[in-house]
Design a protein around this motif. Sequence first.
Motif, PDB file in Angstrom:
ATOM      1  N   VAL A   1       0.858  -1.170   0.000  1.00 27.44           N
ATOM      2  CA  VAL A   1       0.000   0.000   0.000  1.00 27.44           C
ATOM      3  C   VAL A   1       0.901   1.228   0.000  1.00 27.44           C
ATOM      4  CG1 VAL A   1      -1.742   1.299   1.276  1.00 27.44           C
ATOM      5  CG2 VAL A   1      -1.849  -1.203   1.193  1.00 27.44           C
ATOM      6  N   GLU A   2       0.721   2.086  -0.975  1.00 28.13           N
ATOM      7  CA  GLU A   2       1.535   3.296  -1.085  1.00 28.13           C
ATOM      8  C   GLU A   2       0.956   4.437  -0.247  1.00 28.13           C
ATOM      9  OE1 GLU A   2       4.547   3.427  -3.045  1.00 28.13           O
ATOM     10  OE2 GLU A   2       4.117   1.305  -2.703  1.00 28.13           O
ATOM     11  N   SER A   3      -0.361   4.581  -0.275  1.00 24.20           N
ATOM     12  CA  SER A   3      -1.002   5.648   0.496  1.00 24.20           C
ATOM     13  C   SER A   3      -2.497   5.360   0.600  1.00 24.20           C
ATOM     14  CB  SER A   3      -0.775   7.022  -0.148  1.00 24.20           C
ATOM     15  OG  SER A   3      -1.370   7.072  -1.432  1.00 24.20           O
ATOM     16  N   ILE A   4      -3.128   6.072   1.535  1.00 20.87           N
ATOM     17  CA  ILE A   4      -4.570   5.945   1.724  1.00 20.87           C
ATOM     18  C   ILE A   4      -5.164   7.342   1.812  1.00 20.87           C
ATOM     19  CG2 ILE A   4      -6.413   5.113   3.242  1.00 20.87           C
ATOM     20  CD1 ILE A   4      -4.504   2.982   4.248  1.00 20.87           C
ATOM     21  N   ASP A   5      -6.185   7.594   1.033  1.00 20.05           N
ATOM     22  CA  ASP A   5      -6.955   8.827   1.151  1.00 20.05           C
ATOM     23  C   ASP A   5      -8.145   8.498   2.046  1.00 20.05           C
ATOM     24  OD1 ASP A   5      -8.694  11.019   0.846  1.00 20.05           O
ATOM     25  OD2 ASP A   5      -7.944  11.435  -1.168  1.00 20.05           O
TER      26      ASP A   5
ATOM     27  N   ILE B   1      -6.172  -2.549   9.301  1.00 15.25           N
ATOM     28  CA  ILE B   1      -4.730  -2.421   9.096  1.00 15.25           C
ATOM     29  C   ILE B   1      -4.004  -3.323  10.092  1.00 15.25           C
ATOM     30  CG2 ILE B   1      -2.762  -0.847   9.083  1.00 15.25           C
ATOM     31  CD1 ILE B   1      -4.765   1.438   8.580  1.00 15.25           C
ATOM     32  N   ALA B   2      -3.323  -4.323   9.545  1.00 12.37           N
ATOM     33  CA  ALA B   2      -2.544  -5.243  10.375  1.00 12.37           C
ATOM     34  C   ALA B   2      -1.190  -5.439   9.696  1.00 12.37           C
ATOM     35  CB  ALA B   2      -3.275  -6.572  10.538  1.00 12.37           C
ATOM     36  N   SER B   3      -0.539  -4.312   9.434  1.00  9.42           N
ATOM     37  CA  SER B   3       0.682  -4.290   8.625  1.00  9.42           C
ATOM     38  C   SER B   3       1.928  -4.713   9.384  1.00  9.42           C
ATOM     39  CB  SER B   3       0.886  -2.892   8.036  1.00  9.42           C
ATOM     40  OG  SER B   3       0.741  -1.895   9.026  1.00  9.42           O
ATOM     41  N   GLY B   4       1.812  -4.873  10.720  1.00  9.70           N
ATOM     42  CA  GLY B   4       2.913  -5.420  11.498  1.00  9.70           C
ATOM     43  C   GLY B   4       4.119  -4.510  11.624  1.00  9.70           C
ATOM     44  N   MET B   5       5.262  -5.150  11.833  1.00 10.23           N
ATOM     45  CA  MET B   5       6.509  -4.419  12.047  1.00 10.23           C
ATOM     46  C   MET B   5       7.626  -4.973  11.173  1.00 10.23           C
ATOM     47  SD  MET B   5       6.690  -3.577  16.103  1.00 10.23           S
ATOM     48  CE  MET B   5       5.452  -2.561  16.904  1.00 10.23           C
TER      49      MET B   5
ATOM     50  N   GLU C   1       4.297   3.709   7.139  1.00  5.61           N
ATOM     51  CA  GLU C   1       4.708   4.776   6.229  1.00  5.61           C
ATOM     52  C   GLU C   1       3.581   5.186   5.287  1.00  5.61           C
ATOM     53  OE1 GLU C   1       6.237   1.917   6.612  1.00  5.61           O
ATOM     54  OE2 GLU C   1       8.226   2.301   7.448  1.00  5.61           O
ATOM     55  N   PHE C   2       2.780   4.224   4.873  1.00  6.57           N
ATOM     56  CA  PHE C   2       1.710   4.517   3.913  1.00  6.57           C
ATOM     57  C   PHE C   2       0.597   5.375   4.506  1.00  6.57           C
ATOM     58  CE2 PHE C   2       0.787   0.549   6.067  1.00  6.57           C
ATOM     59  CZ  PHE C   2      -0.547   0.663   6.412  1.00  6.57           C
TER      60      PHE C   2
ATOM     61  N   ASN D   1      -5.479  10.843   7.681  1.00  4.05           N
ATOM     62  CA  ASN D   1      -5.998  11.400   8.928  1.00  4.05           C
ATOM     63  C   ASN D   1      -5.870  10.450  10.108  1.00  4.05           C
ATOM     64  OD1 ASN D   1      -6.833  13.835   7.696  1.00  4.05           O
ATOM     65  ND2 ASN D   1      -8.715  12.851   6.949  1.00  4.05           N
ATOM     66  N   VAL D   2      -5.298   9.267   9.886  1.00  6.02           N
ATOM     67  CA  VAL D   2      -5.160   8.280  10.961  1.00  6.02           C
ATOM     68  C   VAL D   2      -4.105   8.747  11.959  1.00  6.02           C
ATOM     69  CG1 VAL D   2      -4.526   5.904  11.519  1.00  6.02           C
ATOM     70  CG2 VAL D   2      -5.887   6.381   9.465  1.00  6.02           C
ATOM     71  N   VAL D   3      -4.460   8.744  13.232  1.00  8.70           N
ATOM     72  CA  VAL D   3      -3.554   9.227  14.282  1.00  8.70           C
ATOM     73  C   VAL D   3      -2.525   8.155  14.632  1.00  8.70           C
ATOM     74  CG1 VAL D   3      -3.404   9.932  16.705  1.00  8.70           C
ATOM     75  CG2 VAL D   3      -5.240  10.821  15.249  1.00  8.70           C
ATOM     76  N   ILE D   4      -1.264   8.569  14.616  1.00  9.16           N
ATOM     77  CA  ILE D   4      -0.147   7.700  14.971  1.00  9.16           C
ATOM     78  C   ILE D   4       0.412   8.145  16.315  1.00  9.16           C
ATOM     79  CG2 ILE D   4       2.124   6.842  14.279  1.00  9.16           C
ATOM     80  CD1 ILE D   4      -0.102   6.012  12.401  1.00  9.16           C
ATOM     81  N   ASN D   5       0.694   7.186  17.192  1.00  6.58           N
ATOM     82  CA  ASN D   5       1.297   7.486  18.480  1.00  6.58           C
ATOM     83  C   ASN D   5       2.717   8.017  18.263  1.00  6.58           C
ATOM     84  OD1 ASN D   5       2.950   6.886  20.975  1.00  6.58           O
ATOM     85  ND2 ASN D   5       0.959   6.228  21.734  1.00  6.58           N
TER      86      ASN D   5
END
Length: 564
Positions: free
Chosen positions: A231-235, A256-260, A395-396, A401-405
């Motif tokens: 996934v490159e980006s999400i609008d 979203i379960a993109s892991g680490m 990164e994507f 607008n998704v909040v990241i810690n």
Amino acid sequence: MLFIRRLVFRSSIRSQSRVFCRTMSGPNDDVIEQIVCNENDIPDNGMQEFEIGNNGNKVLVVKQNNEFFAVGSKCSHYGAPLVKGALGNGIVRCPWHGACFNLKTGDIEDFPGLDSIPSFKVSVTNGNVKVSAKKCALENAKFVKPLTKRNPENKRTFIIIGSGPAGTECVEKLRQEGYDGRLILITKDNYLPYDRTKLSKALSSEVNSILLRSQQFYESGDIEILTKTSVESIDTSTKIVYLSNNEQLTFDAMFIASGMTPRSTPEVSKYDNVFTLRTIEDAHKIHQSLSSDCHLVVVGSSFIGMELAAATFSKVKSVHVIGRSDVPFKESLGKEIGERVQELFESKGVVFHMKTSVKNYIGYNNRLSEIELSDGQKLKADVCIMATGSKTNVEFLAGSNVVINSSNGTIEVDKNLETNVKGIFAGGDVANAPVYPSNAKSSLGHWQLATYHGKVAALQMLGKKTPIKSVPFFWTALFGTSIRFAGYNRGYTDVLINGDLENFKAVVYYCKGNEVVAVATVGSDPIAAQFAELLGSGRTLNKDQAIDNKWLTEEEDTVMCTRL
């Protein structure tokens, strides 16, 4: 008072194929009926195994609230005998890894594993307990719930990002629960979802032997798997996802379960003989680089590093482990277990360099040759494995607008695993999610908990509000010694040890004040499962009860827990 008794255990573990045969419903199915015991032979809240038929097949019969239930006798994960597990209210919990199964239906309710177990009809006549079982269900320990097919008239699209345990369980649960819209799982991996936990223990694993599900399985539920795709980006405003293959997908809900991704640095990643472990390709590269005259250095002394040190020791000339803490596992399991595990490794010949760090990586022509430590010591390094933690794959989400810690890079979610953007959920170790029972938020890299997140997210996406009620449970195996852990010990203040840790037969209680918040066990099954069941049923354990394992009564192999 909850009174649980376990009776006679007889079992042999063998691999079983997956089948779609389960209950007594087919008129042409061979049915075996057998009286197994008298209704008074099993006490209330007791369970016992019985052989059914002439082929040595067994069922687990449970008596609870004076009602009888019968289910498959083995856990669907690794075949553990459920009669040796923990009995809860309407469930039985596996003694090895904590998976839970519904007594009425056999459905898997907590993990690891993906499959349910068969359930059988039980009747009581004149005091005799009779089990009726389809022959095919008896012969197969696992049951795969059927998947809903896609309905072309349903125009909704659900997208799952990531093929780890959370994403894998989510797509499966959605179809099992009747979702018939378009369903897409997107993964950067080259393969269908597979069991990553096996890689650090068996580097030469072939992908077909560790696949979680087959291509045929996903096709049976019209589940689209996009491999080799990122996934490159999400609008998030228009709910459009942009993919690396230049495709754009509109979605109605997303998990979203993109892991680490394992941490590394340009300073060391430039060398051809320095590796991290996440994918099966990584495992194969490490395996192919090892030889009997190889000097291996593992940087990092937590689970991946230690499991790799144990798995590779017999294949190389020497293994050195570098760690920043006093002992391995200090942050997760504490000093006491860490010290004993280090002694075990040292008895095998593994050399530790603790309370130190790497000062310099020395190499030539793209190959690392030496590692200089902060104390000036230099280690020969023909192969180096970096096991120094991970960073989130988010990164994507930049520009969304998704909040990241900001402190740890995880995705903030609420009690429903939903982000601040309605319809977008997150789970697994990429999510900063509430941890049961304290509801403190954290990111835990547990296979079991990630799978549970996938289940909960699927239900939430379908509007079926489901609270997070899973006790974290993880395990490791090192040189034949298994360690189980249940609970959440972040911020614990005291440790209580019962048993003989020196000989790996002990229970370690992690206490916060007077409350036991977690346990670790070695050679003491099924105590970790019993503790997980205690917390899962809303009860607590205090330090006084834990002294000398008072909450466990050894007489007649009985477990007694006071409901608080």
